[in-house]
Motif scaffolding. Structure first.
Motif, PDB file in Angstrom:
ATOM      1  N   ILE A 142      52.503   2.280   5.058  1.00 14.59           N
ATOM      2  CA  ILE A 142      51.975   3.574   5.516  1.00 14.59           C
ATOM      3  C   ILE A 142      52.035   4.608   4.393  1.00 14.59           C
ATOM      4  CG2 ILE A 142      52.462   5.525   7.072  1.00 14.59           C
ATOM      5  CD1 ILE A 142      53.441   3.354   9.125  1.00 14.59           C
ATOM      6  N   GLU A 143      53.145   4.621   3.659  1.00 19.29           N
ATOM      7  CA  GLU A 143      53.309   5.584   2.564  1.00 19.29           C
ATOM      8  C   GLU A 143      52.286   5.344   1.456  1.00 19.29           C
ATOM      9  OE1 GLU A 143      56.161   8.738   1.188  1.00 19.29           O
ATOM     10  OE2 GLU A 143      55.520   7.899   3.088  1.00 19.29           O
ATOM     11  N   TYR A 144      52.064   4.080   1.100  1.00 15.98           N
ATOM     12  CA  TYR A 144      51.083   3.773   0.049  1.00 15.98           C
ATOM     13  C   TYR A 144      49.672   4.156   0.494  1.00 15.98           C
ATOM     14  CZ  TYR A 144      54.698   1.129  -2.420  1.00 15.98           C
ATOM     15  OH  TYR A 144      55.841   0.759  -3.096  1.00 15.98           O
ATOM     16  N   VAL A 145      49.333   3.898   1.745  1.00 13.21           N
ATOM     17  CA  VAL A 145      48.000   4.257   2.237  1.00 13.21           C
ATOM     18  C   VAL A 145      47.821   5.769   2.194  1.00 13.21           C
ATOM     19  CG1 VAL A 145      46.494   4.277   4.264  1.00 13.21           C
ATOM     20  CG2 VAL A 145      47.723   2.191   3.661  1.00 13.21           C
ATOM     21  N   ARG A 146      48.809   6.508   2.644  1.00 11.43           N
ATOM     22  CA  ARG A 146      48.697   7.974   2.633  1.00 11.43           C
ATOM     23  C   ARG A 146      48.504   8.504   1.212  1.00 11.43           C
ATOM     24  NH1 ARG A 146      53.336   8.926   7.040  1.00 11.43           N
ATOM     25  NH2 ARG A 146      52.026   9.138   8.878  1.00 11.43           N
ATOM     26  N   LYS A 147      49.304   8.001   0.295  1.00  5.41           N
ATOM     27  CA  LYS A 147      49.208   8.488  -1.084  1.00  5.41           C
ATOM     28  C   LYS A 147      47.864   8.132  -1.719  1.00  5.41           C
ATOM     29  CE  LYS A 147      53.267  10.408  -1.434  1.00  5.41           C
ATOM     30  NZ  LYS A 147      53.398  11.879  -1.549  1.00  5.41           N
ATOM     31  N   THR A 148      47.321   6.980  -1.354  1.00  3.87           N
ATOM     32  CA  THR A 148      46.015   6.597  -1.897  1.00  3.87           C
ATOM     33  C   THR A 148      44.909   7.442  -1.285  1.00  3.87           C
ATOM     34  OG1 THR A 148      46.857   4.328  -2.150  1.00  3.87           O
ATOM     35  CG2 THR A 148      44.483   4.643  -2.361  1.00  3.87           C
ATOM     36  N   LEU A 149      45.017   7.728  -0.004  1.00  2.00           N
ATOM     37  CA  LEU A 149      44.021   8.587   0.647  1.00  2.00           C
ATOM     38  C   LEU A 149      44.011   9.987   0.042  1.00  2.00           C
ATOM     39  CD1 LEU A 149      44.496   7.595   4.407  1.00  2.00           C
ATOM     40  CD2 LEU A 149      42.509   7.113   2.968  1.00  2.00           C
ATOM     41  N   GLU A 150      45.170  10.449  -0.424  1.00  2.00           N
ATOM     42  CA  GLU A 150      45.245  11.769  -1.056  1.00  2.00           C
ATOM     43  C   GLU A 150      44.404  11.843  -2.331  1.00  2.00           C
ATOM     44  OE1 GLU A 150      49.352  12.678  -1.649  1.00  2.00           O
ATOM     45  OE2 GLU A 150      49.801  12.791   0.503  1.00  2.00           O
ATOM     46  N   ARG A 151      44.068  10.682  -2.897  1.00  2.00           N
ATOM     47  CA  ARG A 151      43.187  10.655  -4.074  1.00  2.00           C
ATOM     48  C   ARG A 151      41.727  10.870  -3.701  1.00  2.00           C
ATOM     49  NH1 ARG A 151      45.664   7.796  -8.428  1.00  2.00           N
ATOM     50  NH2 ARG A 151      47.872   8.391  -8.346  1.00  2.00           N
ATOM     51  N   GLY A 152      41.444  10.892  -2.407  1.00  2.00           N
ATOM     52  CA  GLY A 152      40.056  11.046  -1.979  1.00  2.00           C
ATOM     53  C   GLY A 152      39.309   9.734  -1.882  1.00  2.00           C
ATOM     54  N   ILE A 153      40.029   8.620  -1.871  1.00  2.00           N
ATOM     55  CA  ILE A 153      39.405   7.303  -1.768  1.00  2.00           C
ATOM     56  C   ILE A 153      39.267   6.946  -0.295  1.00  2.00           C
ATOM     57  CG2 ILE A 153      39.551   4.881  -2.463  1.00  2.00           C
ATOM     58  CD1 ILE A 153      41.490   5.762  -4.664  1.00  2.00           C
ATOM     59  N   ASN A 154      38.107   6.455   0.094  1.00  2.00           N
ATOM     60  CA  ASN A 154      37.881   6.044   1.475  1.00  2.00           C
ATOM     61  C   ASN A 154      38.772   4.862   1.819  1.00  2.00           C
ATOM     62  OD1 ASN A 154      36.387   4.240   3.584  1.00  2.00           O
ATOM     63  ND2 ASN A 154      35.477   6.270   3.816  1.00  2.00           N
ATOM     64  N   VAL A 155      39.370   4.897   2.995  1.00  2.00           N
ATOM     65  CA  VAL A 155      40.330   3.862   3.372  1.00  2.00           C
ATOM     66  C   VAL A 155      39.725   2.466   3.324  1.00  2.00           C
ATOM     67  CG1 VAL A 155      39.886   4.047   5.874  1.00  2.00           C
ATOM     68  CG2 VAL A 155      42.109   3.233   5.054  1.00  2.00           C
ATOM     69  N   ASP A 156      38.455   2.345   3.701  1.00  2.00           N
ATOM     70  CA  ASP A 156      37.823   1.022   3.721  1.00  2.00           C
ATOM     71  C   ASP A 156      37.458   0.516   2.328  1.00  2.00           C
ATOM     72  OD1 ASP A 156      37.827   0.372   6.517  1.00  2.00           O
ATOM     73  OD2 ASP A 156      36.344   1.969   6.793  1.00  2.00           O
ATOM     74  N   ASP A 157      37.624   1.369   1.320  1.00  2.00           N
ATOM     75  CA  ASP A 157      37.357   0.941  -0.056  1.00  2.00           C
ATOM     76  C   ASP A 157      38.566   0.277  -0.708  1.00  2.00           C
ATOM     77  OD1 ASP A 157      34.765   1.846   0.063  1.00  2.00           O
ATOM     78  OD2 ASP A 157      35.204   3.786  -0.866  1.00  2.00           O
ATOM     79  N   PHE A 158      39.770   0.539  -0.181  1.00  2.00           N
ATOM     80  CA  PHE A 158      40.954  -0.074  -0.797  1.00  2.00           C
ATOM     81  C   PHE A 158      41.802  -0.903   0.164  1.00  2.00           C
ATOM     82  CE2 PHE A 158      42.668   3.990   0.703  1.00  2.00           C
ATOM     83  CZ  PHE A 158      43.899   3.640   1.229  1.00  2.00           C
ATOM     84  N   ALA A 159      41.763  -0.576   1.454  1.00  2.00           N
ATOM     85  CA  ALA A 159      42.635  -1.264   2.411  1.00  2.00           C
ATOM     86  C   ALA A 159      42.415  -2.774   2.474  1.00  2.00           C
ATOM     87  CB  ALA A 159      42.480  -0.647   3.796  1.00  2.00           C
ATOM     88  N   PRO A 160      41.170  -3.273   2.327  1.00  2.00           N
ATOM     89  CA  PRO A 160      41.004  -4.732   2.368  1.00  2.00           C
ATOM     90  C   PRO A 160      41.724  -5.471   1.240  1.00  2.00           C
ATOM     91  CG  PRO A 160      38.909  -3.636   2.782  1.00  2.00           C
ATOM     92  CD  PRO A 160      39.866  -2.577   2.321  1.00  2.00           C
TER      93      PRO A 160
END
Length: 553
Positions: free
Chosen positions: A256-274
């Motif tokens: 959860i922490e890594y996803v939040r920090k990556t989203l703060e970069r402005g990257i769409n969740v579906d671009d990195f979560a897979p």
């Protein structure tokens, strides 16, 4: 008579009458993690709607597996963890493992490499090549990968605080072979949070370390289409003493922490979560482990869909690697560890793992020999080809006990995640010492059960044989490796363009001082220019400092 009345009648007239005459082995039967279990489970123990909680394989919530046909399509990746001494020795071991049927590489690095120290550093000297391969320059990676087709073999690297350096070395190696970096398939561990929680091989403070980790995720999501930029790891949390519930709770909280920090970069969740992946332990309580894996899949799917609004099914899939329990191995009667690891590997397969490492039976004594490593591969091959468990997707699904235990583990794990969330997330929880204290308490409880005899460890507190005479061969790393790699380090430094190296390190330093630019391109430039892992790490140490964790009591 309905089922509830029938069960009550059975309990009173059959079960209690039986045990009054014959007794039972224990007053309280528990899983390895201390969850009390009843003698039998029935439909009354299974709660909720089938489609909502289980569904079908390959569909949300992925409880029954992330792919529709699982191992009916192909079996998991056989990925044995290996590495020692010099690059040449590790390359030779990898070649032999591939010949034996291994289908993916998993590289172990020595402690100096993990902590950003060159082999000639005074603190590194005694550890060079001991618990993994010494990897201080990109040409060492080139030697490790000699004769290994990078476009056909996936590569996993167990590295965290220096993950960017090692991935940069692999990219440079691919370029040296005239291959584009986009062909690279594999994983870099890059999970610094679990280092603070359990493993302790960190360098920098949490905040810049999180930036470093997320920089890798961002870079990989854009330029390495087949690469998994992080392996969010519960394995080390479990090995530090956590039970199964704490393992998945803290691992998912890290995710959860890594996803939040990556989203703060402005990257769409579906671009990195897979591209996110996970790493769990498999211990010997088969049913608890299977339930743990199923609960983790269901929880992660819900987190990604409901918390982060992911749209792609691939973003909700919890892909995971499993390693059998190293801490479960015993130095006493080491050959019986083959039985333990077989049970643990079976649990991982029944739980739906995507790749698997089986510990060698002699790893409580030393690094594995060539023979023991090959036996570990054979364990996987026998499970895959002779056991029949790969013929059906989620063969334990629908078991009243498994479904109840999956629900129980999930419920307990959510409570822990809720505590972490109330603290402000995992970084704050780590700074407060919460996961460290919980793991310490869990380790104490497990050890107490062993010492009191409630938790049987064959060969330790039961069936102990002091005169057991084994013929276990012990593997020893060649002590000449240290001088060999130090001489090669000197050679690399004498042959490189030192001005180019200095300029690249200066650029790396300047970017590290900022907060809004990705480090990766500058790290890659430094590695390409010939900088060593000690030089890049020292550059970041100058800017970020080193972390000293507070004492946890």
């Amino acid at each position: 008579m309905d089922i509830e009345d029938k069960i009550k009648e059975w309990e009173e007239r059959v079960y209690k009458a039986w045990i009054e005459k014959r007794g039972e082995r224990k007053k309280n039967f528990m899983t390895l993690s201390g969850i009390s279990v009843k003698p039998v489970y029935t439909p009354l123990d299974v709660k909720g709607d089938y489609l909502e909680k289980l569904g079908l394989p390959g569909q949300y919530p992925f409880t029954r597996g992330i792919y529709p046909n699982m191992y009916r399509g192909r079996i998991w990746t056989i990925r044995q963890y290996a590495g020692f001494g010099s690059a040449e020795e590790t390359n030779a071991r990898f070649r032999k493992l591939l010949e034996a049927g291994q289908t993916g590489l998993s590289i172990a690095f020595d402690l100096p490499t993990q902590l950003g120290l060159d082999p000639d550093h005074e603190l590194a000297y005694t550890e060079v090549g001991v618990v993994g391969v010494s990897m201080f320059h990109w040409k060492e990676m080139d030697l490790v990968m000699s004769g290994i087709p990078l476009d056909k073999v996936s590569v996993s690297m167990t590295i965290n605080a220096t993950a960017m350096e090692l991935l940069s070395m692999l990219i440079t190696t691919a370029e040296n072979k005239n291959a584009d970096k986009s062909i690279l398939d594999g994983t870099v561990q890059n999970d610094i949070l679990k280092e603070y929680i359990a493993r302790k091989n960190f360098i920098y403070p949490p905040s810049p370390s999180m930036r470093y980790a997320v920089d890798i995720i961002e870079y990989s999501s854009k330029l390495l289409p087949k690469w998994h930029p992080i392996s969010i790891s519960g394995y080390h949390i479990r090995e530090a003493g956590a039970d199964a519930v704490l393992e998945i709770a803290f691992t998912l909280a890290d995710g959860i922490e890594y996803v939040r920090k990556t989203l703060e970069r402005g990257i769409n969740v579906d671009d990195f979560a897979p591209h996110l992946s996970f790493f769990f332990a498999a211990y010997s309580d088969i049913f608890e482990e299977v339930a743990k894996f199923r609960a983790a899949r269901r929880m992660w799917a819900k987190i990604m869909k409901e918390w982060f609004n992911a749209k792609k099914p691939e973003s909700m899939m919890l892909r995971f690697h499993t390693q059998t329990g190293g801490a479960e191995l015993t130095a006493q009667q080491p050959e019986i560890n083959i039985i333990r690891t077989t049970l643990q590997a079976l649990a991982a397969v029944l739980g739906g793992t995507q790749s698997l490492h089986v510990n060698s039976y002699d790893e409580a004594l030393a690094l594995p020999t060539e023979k023991s490593a090959k036996i570990a591969i054979r364990v996987q091959q026998i499970i895959a080809n002779e056991s029949g468990v790969t013929n059906v997707v989620d063969p334990l699904g629908g078991s009243y006990y498994i479904e109840w235990l999956t629900d129980e583990i999930e419920e307990r794990a959510w409570k822990i995640i809720d505590q972490v969330e109330k603290m402000g997330g995992m970084v704050k929880a780590i700074e407060n010492g919460f996961p460290q204290a919980q793991i310490a308490e869990s380790a104490y409880k497990i050890q107490k059960r062993i010492e009191e005899g409630d938790l049987v460890k064959v060969g330790i507190n039961a069936y102990y044989e002091p005169d057991w005479i084994g013929s276990t061969e012990i593997f020893r790393v060649n002590p000449d490796v240290r001088e060999k790699v130090i001489l090669r380090l000197k050679k690399y430094k004498s042959e490189r363009d030192n001005i180019k190296v200095r300029d690249s390190l200066d650029k790396l330093r300047r970017v590290a001082e900022k907060e809004n630019e990705n480090l990766f391109p500058y790290m890659l430039e430094a590695i390409r220019s010939g900088a060593t892992i000690g030089e890049t790490s020292n550059t970041l140490r100058e800017v970020w400092g080193e972390y000293r964790e507070p004492a946890i009591f």
